[in-house]
Each structure stands twice: as structure tokens, then as C-alpha cells.
Write an enzyme that holds these catalytic residues in place. Sequence first.
Site, PDB file in Angstrom:
ATOM      1  N   VAL A 213     -12.031   1.735   5.838  1.00  0.00           N
ATOM      2  CA  VAL A 213     -13.259   0.988   5.536  1.00  0.00           C
ATOM      3  C   VAL A 213     -13.564   1.127   4.048  1.00  0.00           C
ATOM      4  O   VAL A 213     -13.630   2.238   3.529  1.00  0.00           O
ATOM      5  CB  VAL A 213     -14.468   1.519   6.357  1.00  0.00           C
ATOM      6  CG1 VAL A 213     -15.696   0.650   6.128  1.00  0.00           C
ATOM      7  CG2 VAL A 213     -14.141   1.581   7.840  1.00  0.00           C
TER       8      VAL A 213
ATOM      9  N   LYS B 117     -13.748  -2.750  10.935  1.00  0.00           N
ATOM     10  CA  LYS B 117     -14.402  -1.792  10.030  1.00  0.00           C
ATOM     11  C   LYS B 117     -15.793  -1.406  10.543  1.00  0.00           C
ATOM     12  O   LYS B 117     -16.179  -0.233  10.512  1.00  0.00           O
ATOM     13  CB  LYS B 117     -14.494  -2.393   8.616  1.00  0.00           C
ATOM     14  CG  LYS B 117     -13.129  -2.563   7.958  1.00  0.00           C
ATOM     15  CD  LYS B 117     -13.229  -3.410   6.694  1.00  0.00           C
ATOM     16  CE  LYS B 117     -11.871  -3.540   6.018  1.00  0.00           C
ATOM     17  NZ  LYS B 117     -11.897  -4.504   4.891  1.00  0.00           N
TER      18      LYS B 117
ATOM     19  N   LYS C 136      13.433  -0.485  -2.668  1.00  0.00           N
ATOM     20  CA  LYS C 136      12.538  -1.418  -1.960  1.00  0.00           C
ATOM     21  C   LYS C 136      12.246  -2.634  -2.829  1.00  0.00           C
ATOM     22  O   LYS C 136      12.229  -3.771  -2.353  1.00  0.00           O
ATOM     23  CB  LYS C 136      11.245  -0.683  -1.585  1.00  0.00           C
ATOM     24  CG  LYS C 136      10.256  -1.519  -0.804  1.00  0.00           C
ATOM     25  CD  LYS C 136      10.683  -1.765   0.628  1.00  0.00           C
ATOM     26  CE  LYS C 136       9.597  -2.523   1.375  1.00  0.00           C
ATOM     27  NZ  LYS C 136       9.903  -2.724   2.778  1.00  0.00           N
TER      28      LYS C 136
ATOM     29  N   GLU D  19     -10.288   7.552   5.666  1.00  0.00           N
ATOM     30  CA  GLU D  19     -11.195   6.987   4.658  1.00  0.00           C
ATOM     31  C   GLU D  19     -10.849   5.551   4.298  1.00  0.00           C
ATOM     32  O   GLU D  19     -11.718   4.694   4.173  1.00  0.00           O
ATOM     33  CB  GLU D  19     -11.159   7.858   3.387  1.00  0.00           C
ATOM     34  CG  GLU D  19     -12.165   7.455   2.324  1.00  0.00           C
ATOM     35  CD  GLU D  19     -13.602   7.632   2.798  1.00  0.00           C
ATOM     36  OE1 GLU D  19     -14.269   6.606   3.016  1.00  0.00           O
ATOM     37  OE2 GLU D  19     -14.046   8.777   2.962  1.00  0.00           O
TER      38      GLU D  19
ATOM     39  N   GLU E 232      -4.156 -13.175   3.224  1.00  0.00           N
ATOM     40  CA  GLU E 232      -2.820 -13.068   3.813  1.00  0.00           C
ATOM     41  C   GLU E 232      -2.272 -14.460   4.124  1.00  0.00           C
ATOM     42  O   GLU E 232      -3.022 -15.438   4.189  1.00  0.00           O
ATOM     43  CB  GLU E 232      -2.895 -12.295   5.145  1.00  0.00           C
ATOM     44  CG  GLU E 232      -3.517 -10.922   5.047  1.00  0.00           C
ATOM     45  CD  GLU E 232      -2.568  -9.878   4.482  1.00  0.00           C
ATOM     46  OE1 GLU E 232      -1.341 -10.101   4.521  1.00  0.00           O
ATOM     47  OE2 GLU E 232      -3.068  -8.856   3.985  1.00  0.00           O
TER      48      GLU E 232
ATOM     49  N   LYS F 154      -6.425   0.158  10.827  1.00  0.00           N
ATOM     50  CA  LYS F 154      -7.717   0.044  11.515  1.00  0.00           C
ATOM     51  C   LYS F 154      -7.657  -0.031  13.045  1.00  0.00           C
ATOM     52  O   LYS F 154      -8.456   0.622  13.712  1.00  0.00           O
ATOM     53  CB  LYS F 154      -8.484  -1.168  10.958  1.00  0.00           C
ATOM     54  CG  LYS F 154      -8.873  -0.983   9.498  1.00  0.00           C
ATOM     55  CD  LYS F 154      -9.537  -2.206   8.913  1.00  0.00           C
ATOM     56  CE  LYS F 154      -8.569  -3.217   8.382  1.00  0.00           C
ATOM     57  NZ  LYS F 154      -7.899  -2.839   7.146  1.00  0.00           N
TER      58      LYS F 154
ATOM     59  N   VAL G 205       0.837  -1.205   0.000  1.00  0.00           N
ATOM     60  CA  VAL G 205       0.000   0.000   0.000  1.00  0.00           C
ATOM     61  C   VAL G 205       0.872   1.256   0.000  1.00  0.00           C
ATOM     62  O   VAL G 205       0.616   2.200  -0.751  1.00  0.00           O
ATOM     63  CB  VAL G 205      -0.985   0.004   1.198  1.00  0.00           C
ATOM     64  CG1 VAL G 205      -1.752   1.329   1.249  1.00  0.00           C
ATOM     65  CG2 VAL G 205      -1.962  -1.162   1.086  1.00  0.00           C
TER      66      VAL G 205
ATOM     67  N   GLY H  59      -7.594  -3.832  -2.808  1.00  0.00           N
ATOM     68  CA  GLY H  59      -6.784  -3.513  -3.986  1.00  0.00           C
ATOM     69  C   GLY H  59      -5.859  -2.352  -3.670  1.00  0.00           C
ATOM     70  O   GLY H  59      -6.190  -1.485  -2.851  1.00  0.00           O
TER      71      GLY H  59
ATOM     72  N   GLY I 121      -3.116 -14.095  -3.725  1.00  0.00           N
ATOM     73  CA  GLY I 121      -2.772 -12.872  -2.996  1.00  0.00           C
ATOM     74  C   GLY I 121      -3.981 -12.140  -2.443  1.00  0.00           C
ATOM     75  O   GLY I 121      -3.894 -10.993  -2.006  1.00  0.00           O
TER      76      GLY I 121
END
Length: 333
Positions: free
Chosen positions: A150, A222, A63, A147, A207, A123, A13, A311, A204
Site C-alpha cells: 500500500v 489496498k 535479465k 509495507e 499496465e 497484494k 520491481v 515507482g 508506462g
Amino acid sequence: MEVRVQLFGFGNVGRAVARVLLEKERFFREKYGLSFRVVSVSDTSGTAWLPEGIDLKEALLVKENFGRLSAWTNDYEVYNFSPSDAVKEIESDVVIDVTNDGNAHLWHLEALKEGKAVVTSNKPPLAFHYAELMGESEKRGLPYLFEATVMAGTPIIGVLRENLLADSVERIRAVLNATTTFILTRMEQGVDFERALKQAQELGIAERDPSGDVMGIDAGYKATILHCVAFKPITFDRISVNGIVEVTVDEVKRALAKGRRIRLVATVEEGKVTVAPEEVTGPLAVSTNENVALIESDLLGGLLLKGAGAGLKETASGVVSDLVKASLRLMEG
């Protein structure tokens, strides 16, 4: 206006966020008059810090080639800061947290006390410490935006916090975890739970440790956050959560025979939050990585929100939208 940004988390992410900042640099400048200078990037190996701004292209290369920022030795010193140290030591305007650090509320509070806005997709801080975090943010007059916690980039938090201001929310019914939807969809095709889970991991979608998804914890976090925003603060330990581990192929098939589908459904009402597998029809019977939420309120009636709930690009959409929002508020204030 130039905004100095600290980015915590440089996994999938975090890198998706960096790519959006790179690829849409001109868009943000032309549309909002904003330019973002990322002054530090942190992963579990260390913090790359350069007050003049980090070369994100190079950070991504390091990375992706070496798997850790601490391998970046030529132009950058990589510091062994804790997140709290990095927040206190490095001058910035906005702190972005896309880690899964369960204790991140501590350094989110530090950031607010240091006069920095916070944007997060993480979260647990909100599921356990919402009241404290929002109290600090209001006291300091600083944005604390979340944002992407959730429904990824689908803007349910924005709708509840900023748009439905004349409405009293009566109930939210939602499917908030794409992994369980994938597994249950495969089970409808006759694949047993274990095999469906393995397929989700291979693709994928799940997890390596899938317990957060299949035990309902992710959906529970959430749903807790939705209750905090729609009604009043509540903590995750006060809600009821059942996952999909006990669901059998027979049950899934029986539901299908009645024209229904079993989905992991979160029901959020004032003072009461439950997450459990349920037989559903209509909009809640999603079958892809979409999340869906039906918000019922006194004036508007029913509002259906449906969109990608997982995603990388989708989550980055939520995070970077919040970054823009936070920056514009700082610019005004």
C-alpha cells in the site's frame, strides 16, 4: 550478521530491489551491521540458485539482455522449481515476493512453516488470506511484512502497525491508485477516458491490461489491507468497489467548475470498505503519482500521509526497508 535472501520476481520491481541491495551494500553494513547474501533469484523462466550467493550485477545483465534468467548458462544452473519447491529446497532466512502471483499465500505459508521471514509487495495474498498469514507468522514468531503493498514506500502500514498503538482508528480516507489519478487529471484537461488511458499506457503508468486500475481492483486490494491492519481481518470479496470507467469528461469538468476534483477514493471504516469516484477538495485532490491517506483517530485527530504511491525506487524502498526490519528482528530473536 549475514542474512540469506530468496528473491521471487525479477521484473521491474525485483530488479529495482536488486539494485538497492547492490548500491547500498556498505550503508546496510555500516548502519545496521547487516550484509545480504541473495542465494536465489526466480523469474517465470526458472530459479538461479547458488548457496554462496548470486552475483546480482550479472543477474541484472542477463535479465536485461536476454529477458529471462534461464538464459544464464555459464556459471549457474537454473532450476525449474515451483515457488513452493524453491522455498522448501533452498536454505534462506528471508523470502521476498515481488511477483503478482495470486496464489502466493500458499508458498508464503510454506516459507513461514520452514522458519523463514516473509517480505512482500504482492497484494492478493493479504487481500484474501490476511488472517491465515498473520496467524502463521505469530505462531512461528516470524516477521511477515508488507509495507510496499500500500502506497509503495510511503510507510502507512508501519504507522498503523507500529506507531499508532494507543489510538483507535476511526476512519481512513485515501487516494491509493496513481494510474486513475493520472487519467482523471488528463480528463480535467479535456482528454476523453480512452485517450487518457492510452497515454497512461504509452508512458508506462498503466499496465497493458489496465482493468485492475481502472475498475478499482488495485485500490480495493489496498483498502482491504488497510482495514485488516487498522481494524480486523476482512476479505476483498466483502468490500464495495466501483472504478472510473463510467466517469465522463463532462462530470470531471462540472466538478472543476465547483472547485472540486473527481478522484478514486477509498473509505475504510470498521466493518465497511468502499472504493468509488468522488468529488473531493483539499489534500485528497492529488494530481501526480502521489498517494495520500488521511487517518482519523481518537487521540491524534487527523494524520495526513502523502508520498509516492508508485515507482520502482519508491516500491523498492518499502520492500528493502521491510527486509532490514525482518533481519533485525531475526537478529534479536
